[in-house]
Each structure stands twice: as C-alpha cells, then as structure tokens.
Design an enzyme around this catalytic site. Structure first.
Site, PDB file in Angstrom:
ATOM      1  N   LYS A  15       0.860  -1.189   0.000  1.00 51.40           N
ATOM      2  CA  LYS A  15       0.000   0.000   0.000  1.00 51.40           C
ATOM      3  C   LYS A  15       0.893   1.234   0.000  1.00 51.40           C
ATOM      4  O   LYS A  15       1.895   1.270   0.729  1.00 51.40           O
ATOM      5  CB  LYS A  15      -0.882  -0.048   1.250  1.00 51.40           C
ATOM      6  CG  LYS A  15      -1.529   1.266   1.618  1.00 51.40           C
ATOM      7  CD  LYS A  15      -1.498   1.524   3.125  1.00 51.40           C
ATOM      8  CE  LYS A  15      -0.129   1.877   3.636  1.00 51.40           C
ATOM      9  NZ  LYS A  15      -0.073   2.488   4.970  1.00 51.40           N
ATOM     10  N   ASP A 142      -5.523   0.089   8.691  1.00 50.89           N
ATOM     11  CA  ASP A 142      -5.213  -0.018   7.262  1.00 50.89           C
ATOM     12  C   ASP A 142      -5.815  -1.255   6.598  1.00 50.89           C
ATOM     13  O   ASP A 142      -5.734  -1.404   5.378  1.00 50.89           O
ATOM     14  CB  ASP A 142      -3.687  -0.085   7.050  1.00 50.89           C
ATOM     15  CG  ASP A 142      -3.035   1.279   7.189  1.00 50.89           C
ATOM     16  OD1 ASP A 142      -3.771   2.284   7.268  1.00 50.89           O
ATOM     17  OD2 ASP A 142      -1.794   1.328   7.205  1.00 50.89           O
TER      18      ASP A 142
HETATM   19  O1  C5P Z   1      -4.264   0.505  13.231  1.00 55.29           O
HETATM   20  P1  C5P Z   1      -2.850   0.106  13.467  1.00 55.29           P
HETATM   21  O2  C5P Z   1      -2.700  -1.090  14.330  1.00 55.29           O
HETATM   22  O3  C5P Z   1      -2.057   0.013  12.232  1.00 55.29           O
HETATM   23  O4  C5P Z   1      -2.222   1.330  14.247  1.00 55.29           O
HETATM   24  C1  C5P Z   1      -1.063   1.228  15.019  1.00 55.29           C
HETATM   25  C2  C5P Z   1      -1.020   2.421  15.955  1.00 55.29           C
HETATM   26  O5  C5P Z   1      -0.871   3.617  15.197  1.00 55.29           O
HETATM   27  C3  C5P Z   1      -2.260   2.630  16.785  1.00 55.29           C
HETATM   28  O6  C5P Z   1      -2.217   1.890  17.970  1.00 55.29           O
HETATM   29  C4  C5P Z   1      -2.225   4.122  17.044  1.00 55.29           C
HETATM   30  O7  C5P Z   1      -1.311   4.416  18.091  1.00 55.29           O
HETATM   31  C5  C5P Z   1      -1.628   4.675  15.778  1.00 55.29           C
HETATM   32  N1  C5P Z   1      -2.645   5.128  14.819  1.00 55.29           N
HETATM   33  C6  C5P Z   1      -3.287   6.338  15.047  1.00 55.29           C
HETATM   34  N2  C5P Z   1      -4.231   6.775  14.158  1.00 55.29           N
HETATM   35  C7  C5P Z   1      -4.541   6.046  13.061  1.00 55.29           C
HETATM   36  C8  C5P Z   1      -3.904   4.810  12.808  1.00 55.29           C
HETATM   37  C9  C5P Z   1      -2.955   4.381  13.723  1.00 55.29           C
HETATM   38  O8  C5P Z   1      -3.017   7.016  16.023  1.00 55.29           O
HETATM   39  N3  C5P Z   1      -5.479   6.505  12.215  1.00 55.29           N
END
Ligand code: C5P
Length: 288
Positions: A15, A142
């Site tokens: 991505k 994602d």
């Molecule tokens: O969703 P994912 O597990 O990939 O996200 C990892 C971390 O990135 C989350 O725990 C959060 O701290 C941060 N994050 C965020 N805002 C988003 C996506 C991710 O703050 N939109």
C-alpha cells in the site's frame, strides 16, 4: 483417483500513501486522516489450502523477522473470522514474505486482508466485503483499505473509503532497513489539526496528478525523520535519481519515487542499489 484441490493464491500488495494529512484526533487517541492511497504490483504471496487443524508457514526473503506466533496478523485474522475456532475449520496457509515488516507500506495489513478474503472463500463463509471490512478494522486501521485494493481516498482513521481514478505510475520503493514504530511517529506530531487534501485535479494525466501531489504532504514524514534519520537519507537518495516526485509512505520508513516510465524507474532502482547495497529496493507500477 482423487484430485487434490488447487490452492487459493492471493497477492498482498504493498500500500502506498501518496499523500497523508493528519486532520484531527479522536477521543480514543486514534488520529483522523485524509489520505490518497494506491497499491503496487509488489507484495507478499499467500496460498490457502484446506487442512486438519490450523497451520501457518512463513518463507520468503523477508520471512525471517516474522515468527509464526500467536500475535501474527494472519493468525489473528483467521481466529476472528472463525470466532476463535480456526483449527476446527481447518486451513494450511503459506506466506511468502517479500515486503519488509513495520515499514509503512501495509505489509501486515495486506496479509491480514488477504487472509480474510482467502479463508472466506476456502471456508465458504459468504461474508460480504463490508462484513470483512468490519472484522479487518479490529486488526488495524489499514486493513479495510487493503481489502478494497483499488486506488482510494481514506478518511476517518482510515476506514472511510471512496474510490479515486488515478493514472498508472512507474515507481521505486525504498526501505532503509529500519523498523519505525507507528505510535511513536504519531506521538512526535506537532500539529494534529491540519487541512484536508486539496480538491483532486480534474484530469487523469500523470503530470496533473504529480503537480497536485507536490502541493500535498505526508504529515508523518517530518516526525518519522526525527525518530529515524535514515528516512531522510532514503528521501535524499531517491532525489538523486530521475524521480519526478519523492515522498515517504504511511508512518515510514519506506519511501517512494514516481518516474516518467518503467525504464527511468529501473535506472533509479539500480542507482540506489549501487549506492546503498543493504537497503530494500524494488521497482514496479501502481495498480488499481
Ligand atoms: O491501526 P494500526 O494497528 O495500524 O495502528 C497502530 C497504531 O498507530 C495505533 O495503535 C495508534 O497508536 C496509531 N494510529 C493512530 N491513528 C490512526 C492509525 C494508527 O493514532 N489513524
């Protein structure tokens, strides 16, 4: 004679966040985004076969850093899809890992999305894309966009998707071999209330989109460079090639260059390989 069923094969594409604006923060700490996303013809390969119990094997050049342990996103996706009973449903999954882990190009999310699609088919669950997307969001912000797989604008925390028609780009992806923690990068952001993306160009040629991209940002790029200075080295090296446009994807550390054509991208890849032999460098095209 019984004929063995053929495996379901799915490519988990890299991505690319062509632009990523951070526009706010939710009460739970997740950040609100406005991002233009596309995918590459570069990715991991997954294969799904029926089997007794649940088995995951990981091979491929980037497989070593990913142990087949319980917190693997593939295993988590299988458990969520089967209400915690993946072993009774039965599956043998093979992951060939080509994308570096924790690298801002959604490798883990794309693997999780491919697992939801592959096992939905293997197990005959007939879940809709919307249902898979709801399950995917529990695994990571994602995952819904990786399930979609087409070029799109992502808003909300990444789950509100609308398709965007983009021209094809010849690209180079470069990772300077440093894992960057996404929460750490978000925590280094100075401003969290940035403007949304500008209105999209009313044209489908590459030049119009590259001009438009140049006026947008990845708001996570500066904090990622603070966390890992190798990201800046990566951007600088890409700028030494004939790239028309250079930026970091996601929360890094992978950066990308856009080139006029495949030949220019191949030259860019060779240049980077010659100057930084230990970096991960791939050339290809955007798809979707
Ligand atoms: O969703 P994912 O597990 O990939 O996200 C990892 C971390 O990135 C989350 O725990 C959060 O701290 C941060 N994050 C965020 N805002 C988003 C996506 C991710 O703050 N939109």
């Amino acid at each position: 004679m019984t004929i063995a069923p053929s495996p379901i094969r799915i490519m988990a594409r890299a991505k690319i966040n062509l632009a990523l604006h951070v526009t706010g923060v939710r009460d739970d700490g997740y950040h609100l985004l406005d991002s233009l996303v596309t995918f590459a013809d570069i990715g991991d390969e997954l294969q799904f076969l029926s089997g007794d119990g649940f088995e995951l094997s990981i091979t491929g050049p980037e497989g070593n850093s990913l142990a087949s342990e319980d917190d693997n996103l593939i295993t988590k996706a299988a458990h969520l899809l089967s209400d915690g009973d993946a072993a009774s449903f039965g599956a043998s999954i093979e992951l060939q890992k080509y994308l570096p882990v924790a690298s801002g190009i959604g490798g883990g999310s794309a693997d999780a999305a491919a697992t939801l699609i592959g096992l939905n088919q293997l197990w005959g669950l007939s879940k809709t894309r919307e249902e898979l997307s709801d399950i995917g969001l529990q695994l990571g912000a994602d995952v819904p966009m990786c399930l979609a797989g087409y070029s799109l604008r992502a808003r909300g925390i990444g789950e509100t998707l609308s398709p965007v028609k983009l021209p094809m780009f010849s690209i180079v992806l470069v990772n300077p071999r440093v894992e960057v923690s996404t929460p750490k990068v978000f925590s280094q952001l100075h401003r969290k209330d940035n403007l949304a993306l500008d209105e999209f160009p009313d044209a489908d040629d590459q030049a119009s989109w590259i001009n438009w991209l140049a006026a947008q940002r990845n708001d996570l790029q500066a904090p990622a460079c603070d966390v890992a200075p190798q990201v800046n080295a990566c951007l600088e090296t890409l700028r030494e090639t004939d790239a028309l446009f250079v930026r970091m994807s996601g929360s890094g550390a992978t950066c990308f260059g856009i080139y006029a054509n495949d030949a220019a991208a191949l030259r860019g890849k060779s240049y980077i390989r010659d100057t930084q032999a230990h970096w991960w460098v791939k050339s290809g095209r955007t798809v979707g």
